[in-house]
Design a protein around this motif. Structure first.
Motif, PDB file in Angstrom:
ATOM      1  N   GLU A   1       0.833  -1.207   0.000  1.00  0.00           N
ATOM      2  CA  GLU A   1       0.000   0.000   0.000  1.00  0.00           C
ATOM      3  C   GLU A   1       0.867   1.255   0.000  1.00  0.00           C
ATOM      4  O   GLU A   1       0.554   2.233  -0.677  1.00  0.00           O
ATOM      5  CB  GLU A   1      -0.938  -0.005   1.218  1.00  0.00           C
ATOM      6  N   LYS A   2       1.967   1.249   0.741  1.00  0.00           N
ATOM      7  CA  LYS A   2       2.877   2.394   0.751  1.00  0.00           C
ATOM      8  C   LYS A   2       3.480   2.618  -0.634  1.00  0.00           C
ATOM      9  O   LYS A   2       3.678   3.759  -1.060  1.00  0.00           O
ATOM     10  CB  LYS A   2       3.982   2.197   1.787  1.00  0.00           C
ATOM     11  N   TYR A   3       3.773   1.538  -1.348  1.00  0.00           N
ATOM     12  CA  TYR A   3       4.311   1.692  -2.710  1.00  0.00           C
ATOM     13  C   TYR A   3       3.283   2.396  -3.593  1.00  0.00           C
ATOM     14  O   TYR A   3       3.610   3.356  -4.299  1.00  0.00           O
ATOM     15  CB  TYR A   3       4.690   0.341  -3.318  1.00  0.00           C
ATOM     16  N   PHE A   4       2.032   1.937  -3.553  1.00  0.00           N
ATOM     17  CA  PHE A   4       1.013   2.534  -4.412  1.00  0.00           C
ATOM     18  C   PHE A   4       0.722   3.982  -4.017  1.00  0.00           C
ATOM     19  O   PHE A   4       0.457   4.816  -4.884  1.00  0.00           O
ATOM     20  CB  PHE A   4      -0.258   1.685  -4.428  1.00  0.00           C
ATOM     21  N   LEU A   5       0.801   4.302  -2.739  1.00  0.00           N
ATOM     22  CA  LEU A   5       0.645   5.694  -2.319  1.00  0.00           C
ATOM     23  C   LEU A   5       1.787   6.546  -2.850  1.00  0.00           C
ATOM     24  O   LEU A   5       1.582   7.666  -3.323  1.00  0.00           O
ATOM     25  CB  LEU A   5       0.601   5.796  -0.792  1.00  0.00           C
ATOM     26  N   SER A   6       3.010   6.025  -2.784  1.00  0.00           N
ATOM     27  CA  SER A   6       4.167   6.797  -3.220  1.00  0.00           C
ATOM     28  C   SER A   6       4.146   7.057  -4.715  1.00  0.00           C
ATOM     29  O   SER A   6       4.475   8.161  -5.148  1.00  0.00           O
ATOM     30  CB  SER A   6       5.468   6.107  -2.808  1.00  0.00           C
ATOM     31  N   VAL A   7       3.738   6.087  -5.528  1.00  0.00           N
ATOM     32  CA  VAL A   7       3.698   6.338  -6.972  1.00  0.00           C
ATOM     33  C   VAL A   7       2.515   7.210  -7.353  1.00  0.00           C
ATOM     34  O   VAL A   7       2.524   7.835  -8.413  1.00  0.00           O
ATOM     35  CB  VAL A   7       3.700   5.033  -7.810  1.00  0.00           C
ATOM     36  N   ALA A   8       1.506   7.279  -6.501  1.00  0.00           N
ATOM     37  CA  ALA A   8       0.365   8.154  -6.761  1.00  0.00           C
ATOM     38  C   ALA A   8       0.706   9.601  -6.421  1.00  0.00           C
ATOM     39  O   ALA A   8      -0.103  10.497  -6.637  1.00  0.00           O
ATOM     40  CB  ALA A   8      -0.848   7.685  -5.959  1.00  0.00           C
ATOM     41  N   GLY A   9       1.892   9.829  -5.853  1.00  0.00           N
ATOM     42  CA  GLY A   9       2.314  11.175  -5.495  1.00  0.00           C
ATOM     43  C   GLY A   9       1.753  11.638  -4.170  1.00  0.00           C
ATOM     44  O   GLY A   9       1.854  12.803  -3.825  1.00  0.00           O
ATOM     45  N   GLN A  10       1.171  10.723  -3.422  1.00  0.00           N
ATOM     46  CA  GLN A  10       0.596  11.073  -2.127  1.00  0.00           C
ATOM     47  C   GLN A  10       1.658  10.927  -1.045  1.00  0.00           C
ATOM     48  O   GLN A  10       2.571  10.113  -1.168  1.00  0.00           O
ATOM     49  CB  GLN A  10      -0.592  10.166  -1.820  1.00  0.00           C
ATOM     50  N   PRO A  11       1.532  11.687   0.019  1.00  0.00           N
ATOM     51  CA  PRO A  11       2.508  11.546   1.101  1.00  0.00           C
ATOM     52  C   PRO A  11       2.401  10.164   1.734  1.00  0.00           C
ATOM     53  O   PRO A  11       1.312   9.648   1.955  1.00  0.00           O
ATOM     54  CB  PRO A  11       2.123  12.634   2.099  1.00  0.00           C
ATOM     55  N   VAL A  12       3.532   9.595   1.971  1.00  0.00           N
ATOM     56  CA  VAL A  12       3.594   8.268   2.579  1.00  0.00           C
ATOM     57  C   VAL A  12       4.090   8.432   3.999  1.00  0.00           C
ATOM     58  O   VAL A  12       5.030   9.194   4.241  1.00  0.00           O
ATOM     59  CB  VAL A  12       4.555   7.354   1.785  1.00  0.00           C
ATOM     60  N   PRO A  13       3.470   7.745   4.944  1.00  0.00           N
ATOM     61  CA  PRO A  13       3.996   7.815   6.312  1.00  0.00           C
ATOM     62  C   PRO A  13       5.486   7.495   6.297  1.00  0.00           C
ATOM     63  O   PRO A  13       5.954   6.718   5.476  1.00  0.00           O
ATOM     64  CB  PRO A  13       3.214   6.728   7.051  1.00  0.00           C
ATOM     65  N   GLU A  14       6.204   8.135   7.186  1.00  0.00           N
ATOM     66  CA  GLU A  14       7.659   7.968   7.236  1.00  0.00           C
ATOM     67  C   GLU A  14       8.040   6.501   7.091  1.00  0.00           C
ATOM     68  O   GLU A  14       7.610   5.647   7.857  1.00  0.00           O
ATOM     69  CB  GLU A  14       8.220   8.509   8.553  1.00  0.00           C
ATOM     70  N   ALA A  15       8.834   6.234   6.073  1.00  0.00           N
ATOM     71  CA  ALA A  15       9.255   4.859   5.820  1.00  0.00           C
ATOM     72  C   ALA A  15      10.305   4.474   6.841  1.00  0.00           C
ATOM     73  O   ALA A  15      11.368   5.076   6.921  1.00  0.00           O
ATOM     74  CB  ALA A  15       9.802   4.732   4.407  1.00  0.00           C
ATOM     75  N   LYS A  16       9.971   3.504   7.629  1.00  0.00           N
ATOM     76  CA  LYS A  16      10.916   2.998   8.621  1.00  0.00           C
ATOM     77  C   LYS A  16      11.791   1.958   7.943  1.00  0.00           C
ATOM     78  O   LYS A  16      11.393   1.354   6.959  1.00  0.00           O
ATOM     79  CB  LYS A  16      10.161   2.352   9.774  1.00  0.00           C
TER      80      LYS A  16
ATOM     81  N   ALA B   1      16.177  -1.964  -1.267  1.00  0.00           N
ATOM     82  CA  ALA B   1      14.989  -2.488  -0.594  1.00  0.00           C
ATOM     83  C   ALA B   1      14.040  -1.387  -0.170  1.00  0.00           C
ATOM     84  O   ALA B   1      12.846  -1.609  -0.071  1.00  0.00           O
ATOM     85  CB  ALA B   1      15.393  -3.325   0.612  1.00  0.00           C
ATOM     86  N   MET B   2      14.536  -0.208   0.059  1.00  0.00           N
ATOM     87  CA  MET B   2      13.662   0.887   0.458  1.00  0.00           C
ATOM     88  C   MET B   2      13.462   1.862  -0.706  1.00  0.00           C
ATOM     89  O   MET B   2      13.281   3.046  -0.527  1.00  0.00           O
ATOM     90  CB  MET B   2      14.252   1.623   1.670  1.00  0.00           C
ATOM     91  N   TYR B   3      13.507   1.350  -1.944  1.00  0.00           N
ATOM     92  CA  TYR B   3      13.304   2.179  -3.134  1.00  0.00           C
ATOM     93  C   TYR B   3      12.003   2.950  -3.008  1.00  0.00           C
ATOM     94  O   TYR B   3      10.954   2.397  -2.737  1.00  0.00           O
ATOM     95  CB  TYR B   3      13.267   1.308  -4.394  1.00  0.00           C
ATOM     96  N   THR B   4      12.095   4.236  -3.186  1.00  0.00           N
ATOM     97  CA  THR B   4      10.916   5.085  -3.192  1.00  0.00           C
ATOM     98  C   THR B   4      11.068   6.048  -4.349  1.00  0.00           C
ATOM     99  O   THR B   4      12.148   6.609  -4.544  1.00  0.00           O
ATOM    100  CB  THR B   4      10.803   5.883  -1.877  1.00  0.00           C
ATOM    101  N   PRO B   5      10.026   6.235  -5.157  1.00  0.00           N
ATOM    102  CA  PRO B   5      10.130   7.215  -6.242  1.00  0.00           C
ATOM    103  C   PRO B   5      10.583   8.565  -5.700  1.00  0.00           C
ATOM    104  O   PRO B   5      10.195   8.967  -4.608  1.00  0.00           O
ATOM    105  CB  PRO B   5       8.706   7.267  -6.802  1.00  0.00           C
ATOM    106  N   LYS B   6      11.410   9.265  -6.455  1.00  0.00           N
ATOM    107  CA  LYS B   6      12.044  10.491  -5.981  1.00  0.00           C
ATOM    108  C   LYS B   6      11.182  11.735  -6.158  1.00  0.00           C
ATOM    109  O   LYS B   6      11.503  12.783  -5.644  1.00  0.00           O
ATOM    110  CB  LYS B   6      13.368  10.710  -6.720  1.00  0.00           C
ATOM    111  N   THR B   7      10.106  11.666  -6.911  1.00  0.00           N
ATOM    112  CA  THR B   7       9.297  12.846  -7.153  1.00  0.00           C
ATOM    113  C   THR B   7       7.974  12.754  -6.402  1.00  0.00           C
ATOM    114  O   THR B   7       7.566  11.684  -5.958  1.00  0.00           O
ATOM    115  CB  THR B   7       8.989  12.995  -8.653  1.00  0.00           C
ATOM    116  N   ASN B   8       7.313  13.894  -6.273  1.00  0.00           N
ATOM    117  CA  ASN B   8       5.983  13.915  -5.670  1.00  0.00           C
ATOM    118  C   ASN B   8       4.903  13.894  -6.742  1.00  0.00           C
ATOM    119  O   ASN B   8       3.733  14.005  -6.439  1.00  0.00           O
ATOM    120  CB  ASN B   8       5.815  15.159  -4.779  1.00  0.00           C
ATOM    121  N   LYS B   9       5.326  13.820  -8.015  1.00  0.00           N
ATOM    122  CA  LYS B   9       4.362  13.737  -9.106  1.00  0.00           C
ATOM    123  C   LYS B   9       3.901  12.284  -9.238  1.00  0.00           C
ATOM    124  O   LYS B   9       4.677  11.360  -9.004  1.00  0.00           O
ATOM    125  CB  LYS B   9       5.001  14.180 -10.427  1.00  0.00           C
TER     126      LYS B   9
END
Length: 153
Positions: free
Chosen positions: A15-30, A43-51
């Motif tokens: 769910e955090k992955y889909f939120l992050s690619v949707a450009g929505q704020p994701v709760p702090e990734a621990k 392993a903690m790959y997160t898209p770099k943009t907010n778009k």
């Protein structure tokens, strides 16, 4: 290989992955919990943009900590939480399927084919023809004349 010890933990990461690619704020990734074996530096790959971005199967695999797409697919087939990963794959396929209705869906078609989609003809509803055809002549009405002399006028 990455291992998850609860469906909730894996579902939360998906769910955090889909939120992050949707450009929505994701709760702090621990960092991954002590139960996740981290084998990839991504392993903690997160898209770099907010778009908003297109969700990708490889992006999901990296986000979940799989070292390769082959490992992700193997876990999806035989892992303890294969249902959760199959649902995540289906969500990604859904996004590509939506793109089929846009003016130039070539990229989406290619991606869906790589995901195992195939073109099916409309002939699938037609039953297969028998391999042998038996023809029977049924005589009805007057007998056919063999010569002119047999014809009655």
């Amino acid at each position: 290989m990455t291992h998850f010890y609860s469906v909730a933990e894996l579902s939360d990461r998906v769910e955090k992955y889909f939120l992050s690619v949707a450009g929505q704020p994701v709760p702090e990734a621990k960092p991954p919990s002590k139960y996740i074996k981290k084998t990839s530096p991504l392993a903690m790959y997160t898209p770099k943009t907010n778009k908003p971005e297109v969700p990708l199967l490889t992006g999901l695999a990296l986000f979940l900590g799989f070292p390769s797409l082959a490992d992700f697919e193997a876990y999806e087939q035989t892992g303890l939480f294969k249902k959760t990963l199959r649902e995540a794959r289906l969500r990604i396929e859904c996004e590509y399927e939506k793109k089929l209705h846009q003016p130039a869906p070539t990229g989406a078609i290619f991606a869906l084919r790589c995901m195992g989609w195939t073109e099916k003809s409309s002939a699938r509803s037609v039953k297969a023809a028998p391999s042998k055809l038996k023809i029977s002549v049924i005589n009805t009405g007057p007998q056919i004349a063999g010569t002119e002399k047999e014809v009655d006028i």
